[in-house]
Design a protein around this motif. Sequence first.
Motif, PDB file in Angstrom:
ATOM      1  N   GLY A  42       7.853  -0.616   5.663  1.00 20.88           N
ATOM      2  CA  GLY A  42       7.439  -1.524   4.598  1.00 20.88           C
ATOM      3  C   GLY A  42       7.108  -0.803   3.314  1.00 20.88           C
ATOM      4  O   GLY A  42       7.183   0.436   3.223  1.00 20.88           O
ATOM      5  N   SER A  44       4.082  -1.461   1.720  1.00 19.05           N
ATOM      6  CA  SER A  44       2.630  -1.453   1.546  1.00 19.05           C
ATOM      7  C   SER A  44       2.068  -0.048   1.751  1.00 19.05           C
ATOM      8  O   SER A  44       2.430   0.638   2.719  1.00 19.05           O
ATOM      9  CB  SER A  44       1.973  -2.415   2.542  1.00 19.05           C
ATOM     10  OG  SER A  44       2.422  -3.734   2.333  1.00 19.05           O
ATOM     11  N   SER A  69       3.654  -8.365  -5.817  1.00 24.48           N
ATOM     12  CA  SER A  69       4.738  -9.324  -5.604  1.00 24.48           C
ATOM     13  C   SER A  69       5.798  -9.108  -6.670  1.00 24.48           C
ATOM     14  O   SER A  69       5.556  -8.440  -7.683  1.00 24.48           O
ATOM     15  CB  SER A  69       4.197 -10.755  -5.673  1.00 24.48           C
ATOM     16  OG  SER A  69       3.176 -10.950  -4.720  1.00 24.48           O
ATOM     17  N   ARG A  89       4.841 -10.955  -0.186  1.00 25.57           N
ATOM     18  CA  ARG A  89       4.640 -10.366   1.140  1.00 25.57           C
ATOM     19  C   ARG A  89       3.955 -11.365   2.052  1.00 25.57           C
ATOM     20  O   ARG A  89       3.017 -12.046   1.666  1.00 25.57           O
ATOM     21  CB  ARG A  89       3.788  -9.095   1.034  1.00 25.57           C
ATOM     22  CG  ARG A  89       3.670  -8.333   2.355  1.00 25.57           C
ATOM     23  CD  ARG A  89       2.718  -7.161   2.257  1.00 25.57           C
ATOM     24  NE  ARG A  89       1.337  -7.607   2.094  1.00 25.57           N
ATOM     25  CZ  ARG A  89       0.290  -6.785   1.995  1.00 25.57           C
ATOM     26  NH1 ARG A  89       0.491  -5.469   2.018  1.00 25.57           N
ATOM     27  NH2 ARG A  89      -0.928  -7.258   1.842  1.00 25.57           N
ATOM     28  N   TYR A  92       2.783  -8.731   8.532  1.00 25.63           N
ATOM     29  CA  TYR A  92       3.142  -7.332   8.747  1.00 25.63           C
ATOM     30  C   TYR A  92       2.434  -6.856  10.012  1.00 25.63           C
ATOM     31  O   TYR A  92       1.490  -7.482  10.506  1.00 25.63           O
ATOM     32  CB  TYR A  92       2.731  -6.460   7.557  1.00 25.63           C
ATOM     33  CG  TYR A  92       1.272  -6.560   7.199  1.00 25.63           C
ATOM     34  CD1 TYR A  92       0.306  -5.804   7.876  1.00 25.63           C
ATOM     35  CD2 TYR A  92       0.852  -7.418   6.189  1.00 25.63           C
ATOM     36  CE1 TYR A  92      -1.041  -5.911   7.564  1.00 25.63           C
ATOM     37  CE2 TYR A  92      -0.490  -7.525   5.868  1.00 25.63           C
ATOM     38  CZ  TYR A  92      -1.428  -6.771   6.554  1.00 25.63           C
ATOM     39  OH  TYR A  92      -2.763  -6.877   6.247  1.00 25.63           O
ATOM     40  N   GLU A 103       7.346  -5.370   8.125  1.00 26.97           N
ATOM     41  CA  GLU A 103       6.814  -6.099   6.979  1.00 26.97           C
ATOM     42  C   GLU A 103       7.786  -7.235   6.642  1.00 26.97           C
ATOM     43  O   GLU A 103       9.014  -7.038   6.647  1.00 26.97           O
ATOM     44  CB  GLU A 103       6.662  -5.154   5.784  1.00 26.97           C
ATOM     45  CG  GLU A 103       5.842  -5.712   4.640  1.00 26.97           C
ATOM     46  CD  GLU A 103       5.542  -4.631   3.617  1.00 26.97           C
ATOM     47  OE1 GLU A 103       4.442  -4.051   3.675  1.00 26.97           O
ATOM     48  OE2 GLU A 103       6.433  -4.352   2.780  1.00 26.97           O
ATOM     49  N   TRP A 105       8.847 -10.365   3.959  1.00 24.73           N
ATOM     50  CA  TRP A 105       8.751 -10.900   2.597  1.00 24.73           C
ATOM     51  C   TRP A 105       9.513 -12.214   2.535  1.00 24.73           C
ATOM     52  O   TRP A 105      10.495 -12.410   3.255  1.00 24.73           O
ATOM     53  CB  TRP A 105       9.338  -9.914   1.590  1.00 24.73           C
ATOM     54  CG  TRP A 105       8.536  -8.655   1.436  1.00 24.73           C
ATOM     55  CD1 TRP A 105       8.443  -7.617   2.313  1.00 24.73           C
ATOM     56  CD2 TRP A 105       7.731  -8.310   0.307  1.00 24.73           C
ATOM     57  NE1 TRP A 105       7.620  -6.647   1.826  1.00 24.73           N
ATOM     58  CE2 TRP A 105       7.164  -7.037   0.590  1.00 24.73           C
ATOM     59  CE3 TRP A 105       7.421  -8.928  -0.895  1.00 24.73           C
ATOM     60  CZ2 TRP A 105       6.322  -6.395  -0.290  1.00 24.73           C
ATOM     61  CZ3 TRP A 105       6.578  -8.282  -1.786  1.00 24.73           C
ATOM     62  CH2 TRP A 105       6.031  -7.034  -1.485  1.00 24.73           C
TER      63      TRP A 105
END
Length: 484
Positions: A42, A44, A69, A89, A92, A103, A105
């Motif tokens: 991901g 993040s 975002s 998002r 996750y 993750e 989206w």
Amino acid sequence: MRQCELQRIKGWFYLPEASDEKVPGILSWEPSKGATLELIGGFSPGPDYRENPEGTGCVSHQIVGDVRSGTIFGVSDSGTPLSIWEAQRGNYTAGMSGQVREEFWESGWVCVGVHIGSSRDPDFSKATLVLDELYYLVDDARFCPPQWAKIEGVDSPGELLENGTRLTPYILPVVGGYRAECVHAETDETRYSISTRATRPWASVATEAMPALKLDMMTQKQRRGQVIELHVGADASIRLHEGAVGSAADFTDRMGPVLDLIRLATFSTADVEAISLKTTGDEDVSLLSRIGEPANPVKTHEPAAVVFDFSDVSLDSYLKTWKKLTQGRQADYAWSVIVGHCGYSPEIVEQYVSQVLAAAEGFHTWCLNAGGAELNPRLKALHNMLPAEVGSRLNLDVDKWADWAVWARNHVAHGGSKRQRFIKDSLEILAVAKSVHLVTYLVVLCELGVPDEKICDALKDHPRLSAMVSYCEVVNQIHASRVP
């Protein structure tokens, strides 16, 4: 790429500002839900830590860190660029150390074929929509009647021979190719045009030197035998004035009149098969969006399902009326509710009543610029706008209809009615809503200039409108019950 179909695209994805940090994943497109990006890993970051106030190391209130975002870029495993706009998002999974394992989206639209940073970037010169039923609004016949023909090698054409043979050679004339802008019109800012297309043989130096090659390239060799598929279709193009460029958002904002046209002309949903955009670099790219409803292009067309076409209402006339009726936010909202209910009804009756009564009142107030009045006289005024022949086909008891419509609106939208009476049968409440919806829609047709005879034909033959006419008699038969 067709947005009415499920899509599943494998590739590598990254944030534009971190192009070296690519993550493998699968981008899925579901027409009624939008895009879902499932990443293995991901974007993040790890969680933010702070010193524990109790002095025992560091603590965090996060499992993983925050990530902004917005746009995500990708490249499919076939090398196609992907731009996922306005992505958010969702879920996750992460390990104890905060490292992201998966993750997810979500996004409402994807541009396939180019990397563009935002839906607001002015990188496009044209948008093109392929819509169900659009072809049937245009008078552009491409298939001509079959003609009997003499073909070398066929003896006694049309005759039944003793062994059961009967050969009947014929030619099917087809006007193939692309006819650009056979219908077009403009507003102050936008040029709309409709073009048609039909199957044609591929033309090249090789095919002209070997005519049989043209046939071979058109033929599908299936196990059951050979098949040649011929098809016709239409698309609607949108350009800005004087060749100006615009963003994807600019062009999608201007798709409303075309989608509304389909809804009004068919009393159905505006079903979008595909949307393409032309970049300023003259590239054709696809847009996957939730604009309109998912198309079903291979479903059988019902001739009676078209209420009017361009021989009844020109594109120029339609656009002028559309602009007049949607001036101002209130008018635009009322119009959207009316048009949005073509081919659609909420599953909850009370919701339907509330929406169609609000649409009728708003249309009369804001779209027609009628003076202040209560709902009852507004409904009667709408009915009085119908041509006499149309009104007689509905055969509504207008006083009773308007009276019960006001009661229904108060009952569902105002928390009940002060008038001590009640409709026990939910079908009768539905009939009130259906008849209000029908009358308002017919007034819109009159404003557009649809001929009276076309409206009457639709009330008799159209598969959905003819069914709605029967609700008028249900309203005429309503008998109130006293509330105990």
